[in-house]
Write a protein that holds these residues in place. Structure first.
Motif, PDB file in Angstrom:
ATOM      1  N   ILE A   1     -15.900  13.052  32.037  1.00  0.00           N
ATOM      2  CA  ILE A   1     -16.863  13.545  31.050  1.00  0.00           C
ATOM      3  C   ILE A   1     -18.312  13.504  31.522  1.00  0.00           C
ATOM      4  O   ILE A   1     -19.188  14.048  30.859  1.00  0.00           O
ATOM      5  CB  ILE A   1     -16.748  12.765  29.713  1.00  0.00           C
TER       6      ILE A   1
ATOM      7  N   LYS B   1     -19.256   7.458  22.903  1.00  0.00           N
ATOM      8  CA  LYS B   1     -19.883   8.211  21.808  1.00  0.00           C
ATOM      9  C   LYS B   1     -21.283   8.678  22.197  1.00  0.00           C
ATOM     10  O   LYS B   1     -21.668   9.807  21.914  1.00  0.00           O
ATOM     11  CB  LYS B   1     -19.925   7.322  20.558  1.00  0.00           C
TER      12      LYS B   1
ATOM     13  N   TYR C   1     -13.349  13.601  21.051  1.00  0.00           N
ATOM     14  CA  TYR C   1     -14.469  14.522  21.221  1.00  0.00           C
ATOM     15  C   TYR C   1     -14.084  15.813  21.926  1.00  0.00           C
ATOM     16  O   TYR C   1     -14.763  16.826  21.770  1.00  0.00           O
ATOM     17  CB  TYR C   1     -15.591  13.834  22.007  1.00  0.00           C
ATOM     18  N   GLN C   2     -13.053  15.754  22.748  1.00  0.00           N
ATOM     19  CA  GLN C   2     -12.588  16.954  23.451  1.00  0.00           C
ATOM     20  C   GLN C   2     -11.101  16.809  23.727  1.00  0.00           C
ATOM     21  O   GLN C   2     -10.611  15.697  23.932  1.00  0.00           O
ATOM     22  CB  GLN C   2     -13.369  17.168  24.754  1.00  0.00           C
TER      23      GLN C   2
ATOM     24  N   PHE D   1     -21.443  11.889  24.257  1.00  0.00           N
ATOM     25  CA  PHE D   1     -21.216  13.137  23.528  1.00  0.00           C
ATOM     26  C   PHE D   1     -22.313  13.465  22.525  1.00  0.00           C
ATOM     27  O   PHE D   1     -22.324  14.537  21.946  1.00  0.00           O
ATOM     28  CB  PHE D   1     -19.863  13.090  22.832  1.00  0.00           C
ATOM     29  N   ASN D   2     -23.255  12.560  22.328  1.00  0.00           N
ATOM     30  CA  ASN D   2     -24.356  12.819  21.378  1.00  0.00           C
ATOM     31  C   ASN D   2     -25.596  13.296  22.089  1.00  0.00           C
ATOM     32  O   ASN D   2     -25.831  13.240  23.191  1.00  0.00           O
ATOM     33  CB  ASN D   2     -24.669  11.578  20.550  1.00  0.00           C
TER      34      ASN D   2
ATOM     35  N   ILE E   1     -11.970   9.477  24.439  1.00  0.00           N
ATOM     36  CA  ILE E   1     -12.563  10.773  24.791  1.00  0.00           C
ATOM     37  C   ILE E   1     -11.897  11.898  24.009  1.00  0.00           C
ATOM     38  O   ILE E   1     -12.550  12.858  23.594  1.00  0.00           O
ATOM     39  CB  ILE E   1     -12.459  11.015  26.315  1.00  0.00           C
TER      40      ILE E   1
END
Length: 144
Positions: A78, A140, A36-37, A143-144, A33
């Motif tokens: 998330i 992934k 991505y953040q 987050f897309n 994670i």
């Protein structure tokens, strides 16, 4: 950090730092994670503490596999949508069952040829690697 480094580090946590299955998967998922953040050290500590209750089939009772419970802990960081969260946890549960024949800790470890604790842990570490490899792609998608 690439996927293999995350897997290796998570396996090391489980083998050499006495992390439970739940703690190891949470650690690995947080590392994924983090691509991505940002995740603070405080979050790592909090989530590790939360995950500690879920190792060994939730509280050591050998019920729901700690990898499944731990993945729910990490995904909750998330995913706000409950349906999506349940779906992601179900994916992990299905993968655990595919790999080991069950989602229950007691049944999973009963299948291991060597029942000593170090040998059981080695077998679970192998499953951790497969799970994190698959979860990497699943995160992934979130987050897309």
């Amino acid at each position: 950090m690439n996927k293999q480094e995350i897997i290796d580090l998570s396996m090391n946590k489980m083998l050499n730092e006495n992390y439970s299955c739940a703690q190891a998967i949470v650690f690995g998922m947080l590392k994924i994670i983090e691509r991505y953040q940002p995740i603070s050290t405080k979050k790592y500590i909090e989530y590790n503490q939360i995950a500690s209750a879920f190792g060994g089939g939730i509280g050591g009772l050998r019920q729901t596999c700690g990898f499944i419970a731990g993945s729910g802990v990490a995904y909750s960081l998330i995913i706000e949508d409950n349906d999506l969260l349940r779906s992601k946890i179900a994916e992990v549960s299905a993968l655990v069952e595919n790999i080991s024949g069950s989602w229950q800790c007691e049944k999973i470890i009963a299948n291991y040829p060597d029942q000593s604790k170090p040998a059981r842990k080695q077998e679970c570490v192998k499953m951790l690697a497969v799970l994190l490899d698959s979860i990497d792609a699943s995160i992934k998608d979130v987050f897309n």
